[in-house]
Design an enzyme around this catalytic site. Sequence first.
Site, PDB file in Angstrom:
ATOM      1  N   LYS A 201      32.921  42.198  47.518  1.00  0.00           N
ATOM      2  CA  LYS A 201      32.046  43.013  48.364  1.00  0.00           C
ATOM      3  C   LYS A 201      30.642  42.447  48.231  1.00  0.00           C
ATOM      4  O   LYS A 201      30.053  42.455  47.149  1.00  0.00           O
ATOM      5  CB  LYS A 201      32.092  44.483  47.901  1.00  0.00           C
ATOM      6  CG  LYS A 201      31.175  45.396  48.677  1.00  0.00           C
ATOM      7  CD  LYS A 201      31.539  45.448  50.143  1.00  0.00           C
ATOM      8  CE  LYS A 201      32.764  46.332  50.400  1.00  0.00           C
ATOM      9  NZ  LYS A 201      33.208  46.258  51.816  1.00  0.00           N
ATOM     10  N   HIS A 328      42.895  46.737  55.305  1.00  0.00           N
ATOM     11  CA  HIS A 328      41.649  47.342  54.860  1.00  0.00           C
ATOM     12  C   HIS A 328      42.000  48.326  53.762  1.00  0.00           C
ATOM     13  O   HIS A 328      43.078  48.916  53.754  1.00  0.00           O
ATOM     14  CB  HIS A 328      40.995  48.090  56.034  1.00  0.00           C
ATOM     15  CG  HIS A 328      39.867  48.971  55.630  1.00  0.00           C
ATOM     16  ND1 HIS A 328      39.900  50.348  55.766  1.00  0.00           N
ATOM     17  CD2 HIS A 328      38.671  48.685  55.074  1.00  0.00           C
ATOM     18  CE1 HIS A 328      38.764  50.860  55.336  1.00  0.00           C
ATOM     19  NE2 HIS A 328      38.003  49.875  54.911  1.00  0.00           N
TER      20      HIS A 328
HETATM   21 MG   LIG Z   1      35.477  45.537  55.149  1.00  0.00          MG
END
Ligand SMILES: [Mg+2]
Length: 349
Positions: A201, A328
């Site tokens: 991330k 996801h």
């Molecule tokens: Mg994403």
Amino acid sequence: MSAATAVSARARSIRITEVSVTPVAFRDPPLLNSTGVHQPYALRAIVEIATDEGLHGVGETYATTGHLARLHAVGRSLVGLDVRALNAMHRRTADLLGGEGAAAFGPEGGSTAESTVDRVFAPFEVACLDIQGKAAGCPVSDLLGGAVRDAVPFSAYLFHKWAGHPGAEPDPWGEALDTAGIVAQARRMLDRYGFTAIKLKAGVLPPEQEIETVRALHAAFPGRPVRVDPNAAWTVPTSIKVARELDGVVEYLEDPTPGLDGMAAVAAQAPMPLATNMCVVAFEHLAPSVARGAVQVVLSDHHYWGGLHRSKLLSGICGTFGLGLSMHSNSHLGVSLAAMPISRRPRPT
Ligand SMILES: [Mg+2]
């Protein structure tokens, strides 16, 4: 066989007698992203369906106040339906929420404000498939045409993070606010769980620093695909610069920049495929995305694509247009995890 025999040979109906929706709060670590930090608790809802045959099924979904109210309303309207009547269930959900084009009620799961009908319908579909499988004595995958593979590879999901939430004790994973911290987090996660791919991330630190971290991950774990997701935090020029600098290092770049036009501009220059769970999040986004060449990998999520049958439909559409399909994920419980695995490789170009 006479028509009468054929009718009597049809399986007995299994009627929904009760639907319950239970919100659950569970601990979430202080993970950082482009918009801030995860709260100390994540919220989910478990949907349970009971039937006149004594069979029960479970599904999982979001738990914001508005979504819970819609789940309760739709749940009540499904009582009396056969658990196999999934098309009627979807129609009833749409009717109750104001039609297929029901107003958007705000984002859920950090993804989309659209597809309200699909998002509300999904946990009921999963719970009904759970019941259908129990009634037939088979796994749900058999109801969808049979398992495609015996094992599904999962990716490690790395986050820049604080050691603990403000005022709380540090969690067991500790702080990760630089390259060394992220590589250490990856090593621990891969050693413990055996992940075969790595996702970072991003969008938290300056892009140059995150490029250095991604290169360090690639060097430390050769042969493991690395993916990077800054949640659309970068401009088009920054995205193109990062993409070029990570050529040969990153398997796919996830949502570097907002919107289909921005993604298309990046995709035209990026040496690797682009993935999304932000700009192609509903069936109506597929045609414009394909027309622009904006996205090469759709990150599916049955919570907002409308359940498992509609995820399979999405897989077919992705196959038709040579798009890859991966998953996801966000903070969720075990029911979602069991329902999720579905993937398709992009067509080589
Ligand atoms: Mg994403």
